[in-house]
Design an enzyme around this catalytic site. Structure first.
Site, mmCIF file in Angstrom:
data_model
loop_
_atom_site.group_PDB
_atom_site.id
_atom_site.type_symbol
_atom_site.label_atom_id
_atom_site.label_comp_id
_atom_site.label_asym_id
_atom_site.label_seq_id
_atom_site.Cartn_x
_atom_site.Cartn_y
_atom_site.Cartn_z
ATOM 1 N N ASP A 109 0.856 -1.293 0.100
ATOM 2 C CA ASP A 109 -0.234 0.016 -0.048
ATOM 3 C C ASP A 109 0.809 1.317 -0.089
ATOM 4 O OD1 ASP A 109 0.827 -0.875 2.678
ATOM 5 O OD2 ASP A 109 -0.577 0.717 3.347
ATOM 6 N N GLU A 174 -0.033 -1.010 5.770
ATOM 7 C CA GLU A 174 0.984 -0.502 6.724
ATOM 8 C C GLU A 174 0.770 1.068 6.773
ATOM 9 O OE1 GLU A 174 4.744 1.375 7.512
ATOM 10 O OE2 GLU A 174 3.693 1.637 5.685
#
Length: 492
Positions: A109, A174
């Site tokens: 991400d 994350e």
């Protein structure tokens, strides 16, 4: 360092990576093109995250890995909507009990990015300019994840047996706090992680533009809010100015009591928990290759608080720091509004170093602010809250994988690495270490000027390709150096 047989294999591996570097860059371009933004809670972006995780799973399966996609359910947002959480990928390649098992952690991400934020190129179109590959996620963290995959695929392409067993744990949240990751690691402690000897994270940067580094520690973080309230509504300063204790004045006094102009924290006892400096640590700082003037120029800072490399690095890595972040409820728009806020909320954080404890710091901060507020004799109400308490992390730089990584860096780059800490907080390192009790190492690939999280994020083609070679060589050296299980411990 490497036997003649290994040296011959290294040459083949490096030659293959050089020949196929354009393919590796093209794959990175395909990954960067997916807007896998986990920060903005938007259904369209969650779909992109699922697309990204599926693409990575297919890539791993094509390597011959067994891949498990762990469903994490959904996330309830403050506005009432429910958004699906992208799966965490657990992958395994090889299970030879005679070989060490190394697990690579990465995230797929990214932070939000738009062209009109100040990007010179489209953030989701990987664009090469003068050897720099610009794109959101190029260095944080899609490039390093792919570099590890490139290393594995090179062994496969050359029909060479991998010298280590490989595992992957890849997540897609994350940047939004690694939702559900810690629970998964806890659940898999005696399953997925039971055969793991070493865990490698490549999610930070070098200290310089050209010299590689190994990271052996990060700071923790305690994030605080301090609220001062008279009432819920604001006041008119012409009607109420001079006849009440203004919440903003109280808050400014409280925030001003935390740190002085030299960066020294004024909270009593805050430095008492700090681990003492050792002679070995001092030597490490002296050996680090750092040009202060270059560092200032790269970061567009006229002057830092300290004039020597050693002082600057110690205050960045091994001393706590306090930063004031903002005030909620205050008037901050253009114009001359004459309001007195009825309630304000100050935000600040303290970066922790070994061996500081968040619970002790919370107590010290609360007692200090209560004492300062009491002396003001204000009729307002004050409330202090620690909303985040993350521990610092350090590794044993003398364990097997750190020694293997140092030797590998010397082989690939021709220099010994800078042994560095990271002044930021990377919770996953401490989570892995505390739960699995395995050796955890941070092995960065990106240069100091890569601009993670900012406009014009990039990874240099050289770092990406040399990083792929580094990981391939690391597999060989780790296999050679492996001498049984070692428990990670504090470096000091």
């Amino acid at each position: 360092m490497f036997s003649s047989a290994h040296s011959g294999l290294l040459e083949k591996l490096f030659h293959y990576i050089d020949l196929h570097q354009d393919e590796f860059v093209q794959t990175l371009k395909e990954w960067v093109a997916i807007e896998s933004d986990s920060v903005q809670p938007v259904p369209r972006l969650r779909q992109k995250l699922f697309q990204m995780m599926a693409l990575a799973a297919d890539k791993l399966r094509n390597l011959g890995a067994g891949v498990e996609s762990i469903d994490l359910g959904s996330q309830q947002m403050p506005d009432g909507q429910s958004l699906p959480i992208p799966p965490i990928l657990l992958a395994e390649l090889g299970s030879d009990p005679e070989k060490p098992t190394v697990c690579f952690y990465g995230h797929l991400d990214v932070q939000p990015a738009q062209k009109d934020d100040g990007w010179l190129t489209d953030p989701y179109t990987l664009t090469e300019v003068d050897g720099k590959l610009y794109g959101r996620g190029a260095t944080d963290n899609k490039g390093p994840v792919l570099a590890w995959i490139n290393a594995v695929s090179t062994f496969r392409a050359l029909q060479q047996d991998l010298p280590v067993n490989i595992k992957f744990i890849l997540e897609g949240m994350e940047e939004a706090g690694s939702i559900a990751l810690e629970e998964l690691v806890m659940r898999e402690k005696d399953h997925f992680f039971s055969s793991v000897d070493y865990i490698v994270i490549s999610d930070n940067l070098w200290l310089s533009q050209r010299k590689p580094a190994l990271t052996y520690g990060t700071r923790g973080n305690c994030y605080f809010t301090v609220e001062v309230k008279c009432r819920d509504q604001d006041f008119h300063s012409g009607t109420f100015g001079g006849i009440l204790n203004e919440p903003m004045a109280d808050l400014v006094a409280l925030l001003g009591s935390l740190v002085d102009s030299s960066g020294h924290i004024l909270i009593p006892g805050i430095y008492d928990q700090m681990a003492p400096i050792t002679e070995g640590e001092k030597t490490m700082y002296k050996n680090i290759d750092m040009d202060l003037e270059e560092y200032q120029n790269i970061n567009q800072v006229e002057k830092f608080l300290f004039d020597t490399k050693e002082e600057l690095l110690m205050h960045l890595w091994r001393y706590p720091s306090l930063s004031i972040h903002g005030i909620e409820g205050a008037f901050d728009e253009p114009g001359t509004k004459t309001v007195i806020p009825g309630r304000v909320l100050g935000k600040f954080s303290i970066r922790l170093v070994p061996t500081m404890s968040p619970s002790v710091v919370e107590k010290q901060v609360t007692q200090h602010l209560e004492a300062v507020f009491s002396k003001r004799n204000s009729f307002n109400k004050m409330a202090v809250s620690m909303v985040l308490g993350l521990h610092p992390w350090t590794a044993n730089v003398n364990d097997t994988q750190y020694l293997a990584a140092q030797r590998t860096i010397k082989t690939v780059f021709g220099v010994n690495p800078d042994m560095i800490r990271d002044g930021s907080t990377i919770p996953i390192a401490k989570i892995f270490q505390a739960i699995t009790q395995k050796s955890v190492m941070m092995l960065p690939l990106g240069a100091v000027d890569d601009g993670e999280h900012s406009q014009n994020e990039k990874i240099n083609r050289w770092n990406y390709i040399q990083g792929s070679k580094l990981f391939a060589a690391f597999f060989l050296e780790l296999s050679k150096q492996h001498s049984g299980h070692q428990m990670p411990s504090s470096v000091y």
